[in-house]
Design an enzyme around this catalytic site. Sequence first.
Site: not given
Length: 372
Positions: A113, A209
């Site tokens: 990410c 997440c």
Amino acid sequence: MPVDLQLPAPAKGKRIVVAMSGGVDSSVVAALVVEAGYETIGVTLQLYDHGAVAASSKTCCAGSDIHDARRVANRLGIAHYVLDYESAFRDSVIDDFADSYARGETPIPCVRCNQTVKFRDLLTVAKDLGADALATGHYVRRVNGDRGAELHRAIDPARDQSYFLFATTSAQLDYLRFPLGGMEKSEVREHARRFDLAVANKPDSQDICFVPTGDYAALVKKLRPETAIPGNIVDLSGQPLGRHEGLVHFTVGQRKGIDIGGQPAPLYVVRLEPESQTLVVGPREALGVASATLSSVNWLGAAVPDPAAPLAAKIRSMAKPASAWFDGKTLRFKTPEFGVSPGQAAVIYDGDRVMGGGWIAATEPAYKAMAA
């Protein structure tokens, strides 16, 4: 005491984009940048369909976090943009996460990410907005060295995120700023209260997440059904010991879930062979690794690594640095390291400085190295 933001000076006439996740860290960064007199723009990325995770307080970039980021921006009186990067995040992070499991590896989506959506795409957005720098809430230090900007550990070892940022390039590091690297978490929360930010007592994100329930296997099975195919459990010599319900349930070094009785000693996952759906297990000593071959190496030190220079390497985010040597491709450990898994990152340090790192592509078991 004034905070050294390490931002371009003077503040007047300079524009800074702050990556705002909705948490206390990035919110404090935005407040400090505003306080220092810079024109500040907050940018929040919507990374996935947040409907399923909006109620979770343990994730980042969910719907409630976007709302919190907007509230902080309004409190500070700054422009705030929410950008839809769901497709890019799915392609670069979620699909890569599932593919890594399908290859029998142990993925680290937070590194991917940062490497792609946050430090590649968001950095481009910041430049398109005419910003002089992009500031984030990561706990890591940017230090000006003789040959340019260097990446160093944060002063708070419990919060240090340098392991997850090893793929940051020199060009990106020139543009990035990390105002929190010289602070402890308690100081950050004090600033949040000083600025009267609504997120001052907000809990830190903990889970991956996009998997707020923590059930990684369920997501991977949905995206890559082949990872749930049952197969054989064998010992190091290939002798069948039992059956498993899918390699997705196992990672290298794991002991739990190997349901085989009558063994003289505990068994651990030594290797996954997805081509044949085989799980290879063995005693703990079989997990010792003498060296690891790295791929996609990002080197922030001198142009060429010195293979004779003593360094330290971390092969997991929470692992203690291990003495090692690196020749640009192969990382050799002074003593065998345990729990080294393909798919994870190996990050190389010289003291507090991040020299670089890469993805673990293959390992050499210590017992084979000694036999040779």
